[in-house]
Write a protein that holds these residues in place. Sequence first.
Motif, PDB file in Angstrom:
ATOM      1  N   LYS A 180       0.828  -1.210   0.000  1.00 60.16           N
ATOM      2  CA  LYS A 180       0.000   0.000   0.000  1.00 60.16           C
ATOM      3  C   LYS A 180       0.858   1.254   0.000  1.00 60.16           C
ATOM      4  CE  LYS A 180      -3.782   2.324   2.412  1.00 60.16           C
ATOM      5  NZ  LYS A 180      -4.717   2.280   3.566  1.00 60.16           N
ATOM      6  N   SER A 181       1.986   1.225   0.715  1.00 60.36           N
ATOM      7  CA  SER A 181       2.853   2.400   0.797  1.00 60.36           C
ATOM      8  C   SER A 181       3.508   2.730  -0.541  1.00 60.36           C
ATOM      9  CB  SER A 181       3.934   2.179   1.855  1.00 60.36           C
ATOM     10  OG  SER A 181       4.867   1.185   1.440  1.00 60.36           O
ATOM     11  N   LEU A 182       3.504   1.778  -1.477  1.00 60.57           N
ATOM     12  CA  LEU A 182       4.120   1.991  -2.786  1.00 60.57           C
ATOM     13  C   LEU A 182       3.117   2.460  -3.837  1.00 60.57           C
ATOM     14  CD1 LEU A 182       6.219  -1.326  -2.915  1.00 60.57           C
ATOM     15  CD2 LEU A 182       7.048   0.947  -2.252  1.00 60.57           C
ATOM     16  N   LEU A 183       1.837   2.466  -3.503  1.00 59.68           N
ATOM     17  CA  LEU A 183       0.782   2.682  -4.490  1.00 59.68           C
ATOM     18  C   LEU A 183       0.292   4.127  -4.510  1.00 59.68           C
ATOM     19  CD1 LEU A 183      -1.309  -0.552  -3.867  1.00 59.68           C
ATOM     20  CD2 LEU A 183       0.523  -0.180  -5.529  1.00 59.68           C
ATOM     21  N   PRO A 184      -0.412   4.505  -5.573  1.00 60.57           N
ATOM     22  CA  PRO A 184      -0.979   5.854  -5.631  1.00 60.57           C
ATOM     23  C   PRO A 184      -1.912   6.104  -4.452  1.00 60.57           C
ATOM     24  CG  PRO A 184      -1.159   4.743  -7.752  1.00 60.57           C
ATOM     25  CD  PRO A 184      -0.696   3.713  -6.776  1.00 60.57           C
ATOM     26  N   PRO A 185      -1.769   7.229  -3.745  1.00 60.66           N
ATOM     27  CA  PRO A 185      -2.604   7.474  -2.564  1.00 60.66           C
ATOM     28  C   PRO A 185      -4.074   7.695  -2.902  1.00 60.66           C
ATOM     29  CG  PRO A 185      -1.298   9.426  -3.110  1.00 60.66           C
ATOM     30  CD  PRO A 185      -0.817   8.324  -4.007  1.00 60.66           C
ATOM     31  N   THR A 186      -4.371   7.941  -4.171  1.00 59.76           N
ATOM     32  CA  THR A 186      -5.763   8.198  -4.567  1.00 59.76           C
ATOM     33  C   THR A 186      -6.569   6.921  -4.767  1.00 59.76           C
ATOM     34  OG1 THR A 186      -5.031   8.301  -6.879  1.00 59.76           O
ATOM     35  CG2 THR A 186      -5.162  10.376  -5.674  1.00 59.76           C
ATOM     36  N   ALA A 187      -5.927   5.764  -4.769  1.00 57.10           N
ATOM     37  CA  ALA A 187      -6.625   4.514  -5.049  1.00 57.10           C
ATOM     38  C   ALA A 187      -7.171   3.884  -3.770  1.00 57.10           C
ATOM     39  CB  ALA A 187      -5.672   3.529  -5.737  1.00 57.10           C
ATOM     40  N   THR A 188      -8.385   3.326  -3.853  1.00 54.15           N
ATOM     41  CA  THR A 188      -8.881   2.497  -2.762  1.00 54.15           C
ATOM     42  C   THR A 188      -8.167   1.157  -2.849  1.00 54.15           C
ATOM     43  OG1 THR A 188     -10.711   1.620  -4.092  1.00 54.15           O
ATOM     44  CG2 THR A 188     -11.140   3.596  -2.786  1.00 54.15           C
ATOM     45  N   TYR A 189      -7.821   0.605  -1.695  1.00 55.16           N
ATOM     46  CA  TYR A 189      -6.927  -0.562  -1.664  1.00 55.16           C
ATOM     47  C   TYR A 189      -7.454  -1.567  -0.655  1.00 55.16           C
ATOM     48  CZ  TYR A 189      -2.543  -3.135  -0.757  1.00 55.16           C
ATOM     49  OH  TYR A 189      -1.580  -4.116  -0.586  1.00 55.16           O
ATOM     50  N   HIS A 190      -7.570  -2.833  -1.100  1.00 54.78           N
ATOM     51  CA  HIS A 190      -8.061  -3.908  -0.253  1.00 54.78           C
ATOM     52  C   HIS A 190      -7.203  -5.155  -0.456  1.00 54.78           C
ATOM     53  CE1 HIS A 190     -11.434  -1.157  -0.817  1.00 54.78           C
ATOM     54  NE2 HIS A 190     -11.963  -1.627   0.297  1.00 54.78           N
ATOM     55  N   ALA A 191      -7.206  -6.022   0.534  1.00 50.94           N
ATOM     56  CA  ALA A 191      -6.397  -7.246   0.469  1.00 50.94           C
ATOM     57  C   ALA A 191      -7.286  -8.468   0.637  1.00 50.94           C
ATOM     58  CB  ALA A 191      -5.313  -7.227   1.547  1.00 50.94           C
ATOM     59  N   LEU A 192      -6.902  -9.539  -0.060  1.00 42.94           N
ATOM     60  CA  LEU A 192      -7.638 -10.805  -0.024  1.00 42.94           C
ATOM     61  C   LEU A 192      -6.637 -11.944   0.140  1.00 42.94           C
ATOM     62  CD1 LEU A 192     -10.016 -12.743  -0.425  1.00 42.94           C
ATOM     63  CD2 LEU A 192      -9.894 -12.298  -2.888  1.00 42.94           C
ATOM     64  N   ALA A 193      -6.640 -12.597   1.297  1.00 43.19           N
ATOM     65  CA  ALA A 193      -5.718 -13.695   1.587  1.00 43.19           C
ATOM     66  C   ALA A 193      -6.473 -15.015   1.532  1.00 43.19           C
ATOM     67  CB  ALA A 193      -5.081 -13.513   2.963  1.00 43.19           C
ATOM     68  N   ASP A 194      -6.039 -15.895   0.649  1.00 42.90           N
ATOM     69  CA  ASP A 194      -6.751 -17.147   0.392  1.00 42.90           C
ATOM     70  C   ASP A 194      -5.919 -18.356   0.813  1.00 42.90           C
ATOM     71  OD1 ASP A 194      -8.212 -19.294  -0.771  1.00 42.90           O
ATOM     72  OD2 ASP A 194      -7.188 -19.008  -2.692  1.00 42.90           O
ATOM     73  N   SER A 195      -6.550 -19.270   1.557  1.00 46.81           N
ATOM     74  CA  SER A 195      -5.946 -20.565   1.906  1.00 46.81           C
ATOM     75  C   SER A 195      -4.552 -20.391   2.497  1.00 46.81           C
ATOM     76  CB  SER A 195      -5.883 -21.461   0.660  1.00 46.81           C
ATOM     77  OG  SER A 195      -7.151 -21.639   0.092  1.00 46.81           O
ATOM     78  N   ALA A 196      -4.415 -19.452   3.420  1.00 49.94           N
ATOM     79  CA  ALA A 196      -3.100 -19.116   3.954  1.00 49.94           C
ATOM     80  C   ALA A 196      -3.115 -18.863   5.457  1.00 49.94           C
ATOM     81  CB  ALA A 196      -2.561 -17.875   3.237  1.00 49.94           C
ATOM     82  N   PHE A 197      -4.229 -19.116   6.127  1.00 51.73           N
ATOM     83  CA  PHE A 197      -4.263 -18.886   7.569  1.00 51.73           C
ATOM     84  C   PHE A 197      -3.674 -20.111   8.269  1.00 51.73           C
ATOM     85  CE2 PHE A 197      -5.788 -17.963  11.780  1.00 51.73           C
ATOM     86  CZ  PHE A 197      -5.889 -16.577  11.814  1.00 51.73           C
ATOM     87  N   TYR A 198      -2.357 -20.211   8.196  1.00 51.12           N
ATOM     88  CA  TYR A 198      -1.642 -21.329   8.803  1.00 51.12           C
ATOM     89  C   TYR A 198      -1.499 -21.070  10.298  1.00 51.12           C
ATOM     90  CZ  TYR A 198      -0.469 -21.984   3.884  1.00 51.12           C
ATOM     91  OH  TYR A 198      -0.536 -22.130   2.523  1.00 51.12           O
ATOM     92  N   THR A 199      -1.917 -22.026  11.108  1.00 50.10           N
ATOM     93  CA  THR A 199      -2.014 -21.805  12.549  1.00 50.10           C
ATOM     94  C   THR A 199      -0.811 -22.362  13.297  1.00 50.10           C
ATOM     95  OG1 THR A 199      -3.280 -23.865  12.794  1.00 50.10           O
ATOM     96  CG2 THR A 199      -4.523 -21.821  12.499  1.00 50.10           C
ATOM     97  N   ASP A 200      -0.526 -21.739  14.412  1.00 51.81           N
ATOM     98  CA  ASP A 200       0.545 -22.181  15.306  1.00 51.81           C
ATOM     99  C   ASP A 200      -0.009 -23.303  16.185  1.00 51.81           C
ATOM    100  OD1 ASP A 200       2.844 -22.393  16.804  1.00 51.81           O
ATOM    101  OD2 ASP A 200       2.493 -20.564  17.973  1.00 51.81           O
ATOM    102  N   SER A 201      -0.172 -24.467  15.564  1.00 45.31           N
ATOM    103  CA  SER A 201      -0.806 -25.605  16.232  1.00 45.31           C
ATOM    104  C   SER A 201       0.164 -26.776  16.319  1.00 45.31           C
ATOM    105  CB  SER A 201      -2.059 -26.050  15.454  1.00 45.31           C
ATOM    106  OG  SER A 201      -2.956 -24.984  15.257  1.00 45.31           O
TER     107      SER A 201
END
Length: 567
Positions: A305-326
């Motif tokens: 986000k810090s590298l992107l144009p400040p005028t853009a709306t920015y969202h993140a989508l993390a898929d199949s990556a919530f690896y747990t400390d189990s």
Amino acid sequence: MADQMSSMMDYEYHDYEDEYTPLDGSGDRRKTFKKKKLSSSSKKTSRLPPPSETTYRGKNYGPNSYKERGCCACLCRCFSCWTLIIILAMLWTTWLTLWLTTTYLLGPSTPSSSTPGAGGGDGDGSDGGGLGGTDGVAYMVKVPYEIASKTGAFCLDGSPPAYYIRMGEHSGTDAWILHLPDGQWCYNATNCYQRSLTPLGSSSNIPEVIPTPGLLSSDPQVNPDFYNWNMVQFHYCDGASFSSNSPYELSISDDSVIYQRGSAVLESIINILLNKTSFGEAKRIIFSGTGSGGIGVFYQADRVKSLLPPTATYHALADSAFYTDSVNRSAYVHIRIQFQRLFNLHHMLESLDSDCTQTKVLAEPGSGWKCMFPEYATKYIQTPLFIANSKYDPWSIWNILSMRCYPQDCPELSPLMERFGADVSSKIQAAGMPDADGFFVTSCYTGDLIGQGWDQVSLEGTDVMVRDAFSTWYLRRTSEEGGEQKRSGDRERAVNSTVSTPANVVASEEGLNVTVTVPPTLPKDYRFIDCASSMMCNSQCNWSRDLFKLVADRLQAMDDFYIPVNH
């Protein structure tokens, strides 16, 4: 079948002699490689990054190679050298004439695009990057070596970064999806060197074109909300989720090194997009990733986000990556130890969220590695975030729980698997996400939810698919932020209210009619959780033996680091 699969899967990967030792607060430690003493006549100079893409790892494929000289010498024995030169000149002239005629008189053989840089397949990033159009594929572009070398942004083998791009059209020309693909990790120096000889560690021999399924699809029936967006998939070649960050070359032998520069690779591609395409004028950006790319989203979302144009709306989508400390099925903290090794091997401290690492280190010196686990890192992420995950993600079941048998063949382990699924679900809910963030948690045995599962995986008893959950969350967030216009009033009302029955909405854009099915009973907080009564509670999930074996074969073929006895 269980015995057969067990015998096929019971092996263990051991090669820890050249790893970093775990970080204990005293700084970075690396075991010293023992090298044979070379005489002055045979001493080799340290290898620097190659000057061109044709000389990686010291190989020379230029016109002066031995084989080509041998062929020319052989032909000269059969013909006089002047005769041979005349024949070659005639062939070259004929080819040039045909090429000029085809290119400039007859026109291109493929549909052209008005998008800058749309005329070539293997671009160098200097002309706008790749091909446009909505043909369902994306085209490869390499970052010029001269640009990559300025920041040391190299793949494991020293080749420059690459990415795949498909340009958007109509209302999607100012909207972009940046995607990090899956590709596993490499777990020690030798393993990373082996990977550097493959497309997962190099850009020197990768496909020119890749398909774009799911969220990246250009088919409005599959992907009604994002089908006409610009799409960029980063080529994964650092073995550490675009988060390796070592300023040094890691020696493997007297004449072989690897580069751990995933963080620089990510930044170099973004800079190319900003400077050579219309990305700098983007108004909507989604940063997505799957598997090892998805966990890269947890690590890199705020930095990108810090590298992107400040005028853009920015969202993140993390898929199949919530690896747990189990713990695994033997109650061993196996995945924690592996993450500690990865953290040190790939110098990941500087790539993780500084607020998270500083907090962890202050609480317990040497514990910055904890920020590799999403359950600890998520609450520090400032970017609006949506998580798509399965309670029974195949990689997690295989590598964290260490369960490698078909559930019906080892019923005594099924309770462990169900407890693991409940643990994943509860940790996602307790990860400290702001109220405005969302998630989709399924009970299916599946990964790649935003790829093949985008319009296939749904919650038990509903029509709510992954794409519906994410799209409604995304459109609501951008509506509140004033960053996006809806396709129709019906769609907007569906996003901002709870509906009790399915309704078909027709969205018209540039003469194209798209039918969108609004799922029933959308929760107001856009947090979707599948049934939890049993492991196979969702009747729409595929738990077949064939699927399990297919997934097991794929996982077994990937880089592995631990397999317990039995199952």
